[in-house]
Design a protein around this motif. Sequence first.
Motif, PDB file in Angstrom:
ATOM      1  N   HIS A   1      -2.524 -17.852  -4.949  1.00 43.96           N
ATOM      2  CA  HIS A   1      -2.589 -17.125  -3.681  1.00 43.96           C
ATOM      3  C   HIS A   1      -1.404 -16.171  -3.538  1.00 43.96           C
ATOM      4  CE1 HIS A   1       0.585 -19.662  -1.975  1.00 43.96           C
ATOM      5  NE2 HIS A   1      -0.064 -20.705  -2.465  1.00 43.96           N
ATOM      6  N   LEU A   2      -1.529 -15.234  -2.588  1.00 41.54           N
ATOM      7  CA  LEU A   2      -0.506 -14.204  -2.421  1.00 41.54           C
ATOM      8  C   LEU A   2       0.655 -14.650  -1.551  1.00 41.54           C
ATOM      9  CD1 LEU A   2      -2.715 -11.006  -1.994  1.00 41.54           C
ATOM     10  CD2 LEU A   2      -1.503 -11.817  -4.020  1.00 41.54           C
ATOM     11  N   GLY A   3       0.607 -15.865  -1.028  1.00 37.30           N
ATOM     12  CA  GLY A   3       1.745 -16.384  -0.289  1.00 37.30           C
ATOM     13  C   GLY A   3       2.965 -16.571  -1.160  1.00 37.30           C
ATOM     14  N   ASN A   4       2.770 -16.581  -2.478  1.00 35.15           N
ATOM     15  CA  ASN A   4       3.896 -16.741  -3.410  1.00 35.15           C
ATOM     16  C   ASN A   4       4.487 -15.408  -3.855  1.00 35.15           C
ATOM     17  OD1 ASN A   4       3.744 -19.496  -3.329  1.00 35.15           O
ATOM     18  ND2 ASN A   4       2.484 -19.691  -5.164  1.00 35.15           N
ATOM     19  N   VAL A   5       4.028 -14.315  -3.250  1.00 40.14           N
ATOM     20  CA  VAL A   5       4.553 -12.982  -3.570  1.00 40.14           C
ATOM     21  C   VAL A   5       5.115 -12.365  -2.296  1.00 40.14           C
ATOM     22  CG1 VAL A   5       4.011 -10.678  -4.445  1.00 40.14           C
ATOM     23  CG2 VAL A   5       2.879 -12.688  -5.437  1.00 40.14           C
ATOM     24  N   LEU A   6       6.323 -11.816  -2.393  1.00 37.91           N
ATOM     25  CA  LEU A   6       6.937 -11.105  -1.274  1.00 37.91           C
ATOM     26  C   LEU A   6       7.322  -9.706  -1.717  1.00 37.91           C
ATOM     27  CD1 LEU A   6       9.345 -13.716   0.394  1.00 37.91           C
ATOM     28  CD2 LEU A   6       7.092 -12.977   1.187  1.00 37.91           C
ATOM     29  N   PHE A   7       7.299  -8.769  -0.780  1.00 36.19           N
ATOM     30  CA  PHE A   7       7.729  -7.408  -1.056  1.00 36.19           C
ATOM     31  C   PHE A   7       9.172  -7.220  -0.615  1.00 36.19           C
ATOM     32  CE2 PHE A   7       3.282  -6.529  -1.586  1.00 36.19           C
ATOM     33  CZ  PHE A   7       3.243  -5.443  -2.457  1.00 36.19           C
ATOM     34  N   ASP A   8      10.003  -6.783  -1.554  1.00 38.36           N
ATOM     35  CA  ASP A   8      11.348  -6.329  -1.226  1.00 38.36           C
ATOM     36  C   ASP A   8      11.263  -4.814  -1.133  1.00 38.36           C
ATOM     37  OD1 ASP A   8      14.006  -5.925  -0.814  1.00 38.36           O
ATOM     38  OD2 ASP A   8      14.670  -6.597  -2.788  1.00 38.36           O
ATOM     39  N   GLY A   9      11.133  -4.291   0.081  1.00 43.03           N
ATOM     40  CA  GLY A   9      10.776  -2.889   0.213  1.00 43.03           C
ATOM     41  C   GLY A   9       9.365  -2.707  -0.302  1.00 43.03           C
ATOM     42  N   CYS A  10       9.208  -1.869  -1.318  1.00 44.24           N
ATOM     43  CA  CYS A  10       7.880  -1.630  -1.910  1.00 44.24           C
ATOM     44  C   CYS A  10       7.720  -2.312  -3.261  1.00 44.24           C
ATOM     45  CB  CYS A  10       7.643  -0.129  -2.048  1.00 44.24           C
ATOM     46  SG  CYS A  10       7.459   0.715  -0.462  1.00 44.24           S
ATOM     47  N   GLU A  11       8.595  -3.237  -3.602  1.00 43.35           N
ATOM     48  CA  GLU A  11       8.520  -3.904  -4.903  1.00 43.35           C
ATOM     49  C   GLU A  11       8.131  -5.369  -4.725  1.00 43.35           C
ATOM     50  OE1 GLU A  11      11.077  -4.209  -9.076  1.00 43.35           O
ATOM     51  OE2 GLU A  11      12.082  -3.627  -7.216  1.00 43.35           O
ATOM     52  N   PRO A  12       7.010  -5.807  -5.334  1.00 39.84           N
ATOM     53  CA  PRO A  12       6.582  -7.196  -5.194  1.00 39.84           C
ATOM     54  C   PRO A  12       7.301  -8.123  -6.171  1.00 39.84           C
ATOM     55  CG  PRO A  12       4.956  -5.954  -6.448  1.00 39.84           C
ATOM     56  CD  PRO A  12       6.029  -4.977  -6.064  1.00 39.84           C
ATOM     57  N   PHE A  13       7.634  -9.318  -5.689  1.00 42.31           N
ATOM     58  CA  PHE A  13       8.272 -10.341  -6.523  1.00 42.31           C
ATOM     59  C   PHE A  13       7.569 -11.677  -6.306  1.00 42.31           C
ATOM     60  CE2 PHE A  13      11.754  -7.307  -6.177  1.00 42.31           C
ATOM     61  CZ  PHE A  13      12.331  -7.343  -7.445  1.00 42.31           C
TER      62      PHE A  13
END
Length: 508
Positions: free
Chosen positions: A121-133
């Motif tokens: 799921h996408l809950g494990n991805v965060l955007f730092d500005g416009c960069e996903p981690f």
Amino acid sequence: MTEIISSAISFHPHSIADYKMRLFKWSGQLYRGIGSERTPFFTQLFEQGVIQLLVEQRLLIETELTPLKVNGFDMVVSHRSIPFTSYSIEWCPAMIKDAALTLLDIAIELARRGFALEDGHLGNVLFDGCEPFFVDLGSIRPFDEYVHYFRWDAYAQFSQLCLYPLLLMSQGKDKVARLLMVDNEGVLKTDLLLLTRGSGLSRRLSNPPLLTRLQLCLMEILPAEQLKVFREKLKLIQSSFNKKPKELQKLNELQELQQLNELQESQKSNPQTSFLEKITHNYYLKSLEKIRQDVHSISLPCFTTLLSEESEAFSWSSCQDTWTAKQVSVYKTLTELGPSSVLDIGCHTGAYSKLAASLGSQVVAFDKDIGCVTQLYYDAHEKKLPILPLLMDFTQPTPAYGLSNYRYVAATERFQCEMVLALGLVHHIVFEQHPQFEQTVEGFALFSKRWLLVEFVPIEDPELAEFRSPRHSWYTLENFMNTLSKWFSSIHTLPSYPEPRVLLLCEK
């Protein structure tokens, strides 16, 4: 080794599912405690350089071992904090697609090294500005725990929360997809097929038979003489499947796979008999690469938006002699106060978001226009500006959701910034959505930690000619400033453009 007392730490509201791997904050920094059962595995990941590799590839958020000791955990690692937590329901489709690709990229890199992801799921991805981690270290698991019968256990979850929403969005059904994504199950396959009937997606979602897929996989890893023998066995199995009812075929297929899986388990300790492991691993890796190819090939609608006169008329790199009074006032305010963080509400295509970011502020930008947010995402991504563009209506910010805010923390808590910009916004809110000044100003105050720079367009402005009536007699600058004074201790008037518009710089 530094020992931290339990009362000195605060656990993250989203970190409740796995008590053996918990996020917490201490002294303003973000850490993760790892229990004794999983410490050997993560020690192995660090010793093999897997964690460092993923960090260097900018897939995993920066993660390091620490000498800290916390009761209940045998290992403590530190994570770099991302300034703002956002959720997939707040992202434009392009952001959702990039986040899904990041999730698959880390799954592929892990598969190449014999590991798998527990979650899809996408809950494990965060955007730092416009960069996903990718941010959930605890989702990394041993390969054999989350790959069974040649399949990724989390694929159904990935489909319902990543792939199917994107496919709906590709068909212009963004609003429906976003509403379904709020639910734990996301978009079911039945939902997708029902909502896209006649689009041809059903053919795209069909997979070749398992035996056919296995044969394609074996062709890449078997020597020619072994492949010939195996092909003959596959033909016999396929022939027997074709002669039986479909229900029995499925049952026999599962039984065959169970036998293969049991054989795989029995062969793990013997390197001379790891043939099945090699097949399983190769097939799993090829499956992930195919999924990534499918996601990458999804064509999203070309969202367009009309540029405002202001966006078209100036560039922050142009000569200041050509700037309007409003542009000069905003520039001077940002440079003189130097806010560390700025929330640009009703950002449109982000002219002032880009200015604040170029002056060193971390920026969050809200707009309810999907074209504006998408355009700002592409622009900020290209220029590597610290801007987080989000699809959000200021009058309906994401609320807290789930038991103890487990699913979503309220937007008013997550996106509090030192300064709030609300330019060319108040009259739209008042005359389109009809709240009073009190509700609008209170909303600004909830997001603002210190300053608010807000524009007021008086009723005399030509743009508001149709609203000049006795029932809007309360809409005056004096009433607006009186309302602002309830939440802000000082208010200063600055010039805007065109007159008689004004900017109001408010401080708590």
